[in-house]
Motif scaffolding. Sequence first.
Motif, PDB file in Angstrom:
ATOM      1  N   UNK A 107       6.679   2.827 -15.690  1.00 43.00           N
ATOM      2  CA  UNK A 107       5.955   1.670 -15.324  1.00 43.00           C
ATOM      3  C   UNK A 107       6.229   1.466 -13.926  1.00 43.00           C
ATOM      4  N   UNK A 108       7.663   1.346 -13.633  1.00 38.84           N
ATOM      5  CA  UNK A 108       7.852   0.864 -12.142  1.00 38.84           C
ATOM      6  C   UNK A 108       7.542   1.878 -11.098  1.00 38.84           C
ATOM      7  N   UNK A 109       7.900   3.425 -11.634  1.00 37.35           N
ATOM      8  CA  UNK A 109       7.415   4.332 -10.801  1.00 37.35           C
ATOM      9  C   UNK A 109       6.193   4.613 -10.591  1.00 37.35           C
ATOM     10  N   UNK A 110       5.201   4.181 -11.544  1.00 37.59           N
ATOM     11  CA  UNK A 110       3.540   4.020 -11.462  1.00 37.59           C
ATOM     12  C   UNK A 110       3.277   3.123 -10.248  1.00 37.59           C
ATOM     13  N   UNK A 111       3.847   1.835 -10.493  1.00 38.31           N
ATOM     14  CA  UNK A 111       3.372   0.792  -9.578  1.00 38.31           C
ATOM     15  C   UNK A 111       3.959   1.158  -8.154  1.00 38.31           C
ATOM     16  N   UNK A 112       5.173   1.591  -7.873  1.00 33.92           N
ATOM     17  CA  UNK A 112       5.651   2.219  -6.660  1.00 33.92           C
ATOM     18  C   UNK A 112       4.722   3.050  -6.059  1.00 33.92           C
ATOM     19  N   UNK A 118       0.601   4.955  -2.180  1.00 35.57           N
ATOM     20  CA  UNK A 118      -0.718   5.597  -2.123  1.00 35.57           C
ATOM     21  C   UNK A 118      -1.823   4.774  -1.289  1.00 35.57           C
ATOM     22  N   UNK A 119      -1.779   3.385  -1.640  1.00 30.33           N
ATOM     23  CA  UNK A 119      -2.401   2.506  -0.979  1.00 30.33           C
ATOM     24  C   UNK A 119      -2.272   2.601   0.438  1.00 30.33           C
ATOM     25  N   UNK A 120      -0.942   2.504   0.910  1.00 30.13           N
ATOM     26  CA  UNK A 120      -0.484   2.859   2.323  1.00 30.13           C
ATOM     27  C   UNK A 120      -0.970   4.106   2.782  1.00 30.13           C
ATOM     28  N   UNK A 121      -0.832   5.142   2.378  1.00 25.74           N
ATOM     29  CA  UNK A 121      -1.755   6.444   2.883  1.00 25.74           C
ATOM     30  C   UNK A 121      -3.198   6.046   2.906  1.00 25.74           C
ATOM     31  N   UNK A 161      -3.268  -3.502 -10.024  1.00 26.33           N
ATOM     32  CA  UNK A 161      -1.731  -3.615 -10.559  1.00 26.33           C
ATOM     33  C   UNK A 161      -1.921  -4.430 -11.816  1.00 26.33           C
ATOM     34  N   UNK A 162      -2.886  -5.474 -12.013  1.00 24.02           N
ATOM     35  CA  UNK A 162      -2.858  -6.356 -13.152  1.00 24.02           C
ATOM     36  C   UNK A 162      -3.226  -5.277 -14.310  1.00 24.02           C
ATOM     37  N   UNK A 163      -4.147  -4.315 -14.072  1.00 20.95           N
ATOM     38  CA  UNK A 163      -4.570  -3.628 -15.247  1.00 20.95           C
ATOM     39  C   UNK A 163      -3.505  -2.624 -15.836  1.00 20.95           C
ATOM     40  N   UNK A 164      -2.926  -2.126 -14.649  1.00 15.20           N
ATOM     41  CA  UNK A 164      -1.664  -1.416 -15.015  1.00 15.20           C
ATOM     42  C   UNK A 164      -0.430  -1.985 -15.922  1.00 15.20           C
ATOM     43  N   UNK A 165      -0.304  -3.230 -15.450  1.00 15.37           N
ATOM     44  CA  UNK A 165       0.862  -3.955 -16.200  1.00 15.37           C
ATOM     45  C   UNK A 165       0.353  -4.366 -17.253  1.00 15.37           C
ATOM     46  N   UNK A 166      -0.897  -4.825 -17.674  1.00 20.03           N
ATOM     47  CA  UNK A 166      -1.460  -5.364 -18.894  1.00 20.03           C
ATOM     48  C   UNK A 166      -1.039  -3.834 -19.832  1.00 20.03           C
ATOM     49  N   UNK A 167      -1.759  -2.960 -19.532  1.00 18.49           N
ATOM     50  CA  UNK A 167      -1.477  -1.610 -20.188  1.00 18.49           C
ATOM     51  C   UNK A 167      -0.077  -1.292 -20.612  1.00 18.49           C
TER      52      UNK A 167
END
Length: 776
Positions: A164-169, A174-177, A187-193
């Motif tokens: 989970x932490x790895x995916x968010x990081x 990737x947004x930066x790139x 981020x909300x969708x991922x954390x809910x999942x």
Amino acid sequence: MSIKTQKEGKAIDTDTNSFINGLVADSRQEIYFRGWTKVQDSNSVQRDEFKERIVVVASFRLFTIKADGRFGPKVNPLSLRLLRSVTVTEEEPTKVHLKFEVEGHDMRKICIDTENMSDLVTCILFAAESITFGRLQVDGGAAIVKSVPDHMLAGYLPPEPDSEDGLLAAYLAECDIAEIPQRVPVLDAMMTNFQLDVRILDLRECLSSLPEPYDKDCRAIVNCIKYSDWYHHVVAEDIAIKDGGLAALAGLFGRKTCVTKLSLENNKIRAVRPLANSLKLGLHGLTELSIAKNSIGDQGLAELCDGLKKGGSLLSVLSLQACGFTGKGFQELAVMLSKPEWRSSLRVLEVSDNKAGKVGSRAIEAWIENSKNISMALECLNCANCELDVDLFIAGLAKRPESKPQLASVNLSFNKFSKTTAGEVAALIQAGGAITSLMMQGVGLSRAGFTGILEAVVFAKHSSMYHLDFSANDLGVKGAKDCLASFQKNKTEVQQARSGFCCLVLDDNNLSVEGVMVMCQALSGTKINALKLARNAKLGMFTNTKNLGVALAGLVTDTPALTELDVQGDNIYHLKSALDPLLVALASNTSLRKLNLIRNRMPEKTALLLAEAVAKNHSLTSLACQRNYLTMPAFRAIADAVCGNPNITDFEIPMKDIKALYNDENQHTLRDTVNKLESTLIANAKASARRASVSSAAEADYKTTDYKTSQRNARRKASTLQLNTASRTLAKLASDSPANSKALKALASSLEEEEKSAIAEVVEEEEDEGEEELDG
């Protein structure tokens, strides 16, 4: 690992420190290292010279900052996700050589000279590993080259983020790139999942509130999940990602990935070549693919088939609904599906709403006929509304021998039947083929064809339960009467038939009130499990509504196999108070599980009868009654009944009715009632899941027990069953015979006591046997 801010040489002034903190604040980064160093950059005009710069290592960026610029600090950011190598030699222990991948796979080289080399290197490695799930990997799976003396890494512990932490990081990196803001909905969708342990990523949920185009967002999401093992299913439906979004998603399948299902329905996609090129590599694990409702045409389908064939990709589910291809596309598809490996893998094929015509029909017929001596895995084929020559299709099916498994479910809806088609379908069913689900909506079926197919079910060679959908065929009251006459003529065969109707759908057939009553009479006492009669009964000024309600009540009462009834209405066809007798019968019914009463304009009296029935009937698990112009007392009564029924798990809250009732006076009551409904339904669903789990565990436990234990269970079950049956029979007699009710109820009560003592005796016997086993 806790990494403190590092400083070297001269101090960084307060203004510059504030500037650095502001650099990372918007992107939610932590600073691992900052300090004065000397930097050599291959992109610099004076590339061979070392310049004095501040180096900052943050969560996913490395910054080199010229602090004393004429117009303030000048920042040069580099993404650590693009880091390809880290090198420190024994000969130059104060210099670290870094390589970053830039456009065109060129390399940008950075050399940093500092006395705090150990701190700098560990910070760079920690940040790079944190955003790649603890694995120093890049696109294509190549590892980052790391050549650093061991003593510089003494005591260094690499990060160990969970998925989970790895995916968010990784997503933030990737947004930066991609040079886009970090999207809060993503981020909300991922954390809910993560919280709900959901392995499905819904791009519509992530992107629908964001402006188009979605190309960069799709690329950022894909690049962060393609190394992750969290998501198994990616859904992008009704979001208009278009060709650019598909090109980004295609990158997910150019390597081994855990994603096995991809749904791309209705995304305004025209070009599928990027996806086809990724599939050609044959590295993915995709088993289910849907490109439905995207106009890819014959050329797009040819490219997709080419990619699947060359990559050796074998799908179990392929959906190509409304993709705009013609007979030529069907030919291309048939060639691919004729391969032996595809015959043994594909289970579901969806090609509805395309234009097969004669050319496509011949291609499908040839594909089925060429496979007549081969076992096919195909179970479900949807050819609805694709200008199919149904006679050719049925002829191909008829040529398959009974010994070879074949289609179980076929959808031929909205393909016109000829005069002989219904007879061919009936012959296929009666011959004992594998088809058990046949959808024939709007095919222009004649009344004779309708009764012929029903008779074929009754006289079928093999015992099967059939799902037949005859919706929108304008059968009318005459079709219902023909069915009744046929069933009365073959009454014995109908009662003794080895086959039956799992589900019979007669929606939108203009049956009228009389036709609905006739169908109830025809099907009463049969093996039918589900009956759908939506939008058929139009009440006139002189309609005898009581007879209609009595017919529906009689069907429910006299047909114990019936578990689902659908009498949904609309603005024209609605039953109103005709439902009263049905709802009275529902109160004592023990077989019905699902009931659909949507849009029937129930008066308050009828709605209160529904509430009373739901309160008493604890076999019902699913109820639909929205859009019935419910009054406030009616809605509250139904809500209280649902909340008091522990078995109802499927109840759609009637929000349209609630909206009509909403005002200042009712708002608090409505809100409290809806909250209570929601919590009750969640609790019921959890309890149902627990019961199912306990049942499965008990079954597994029973299978693994020894013979003596199974005999004990059987004795207890038999004793309880006999006494329960007698008790229920006496209770029913008591309700039917008021004069003797007191004596019968007393006898039933004594039987309950006897039941308890009998169970106690069985338990005591079991305990004695257990003690004997221990003594032995």
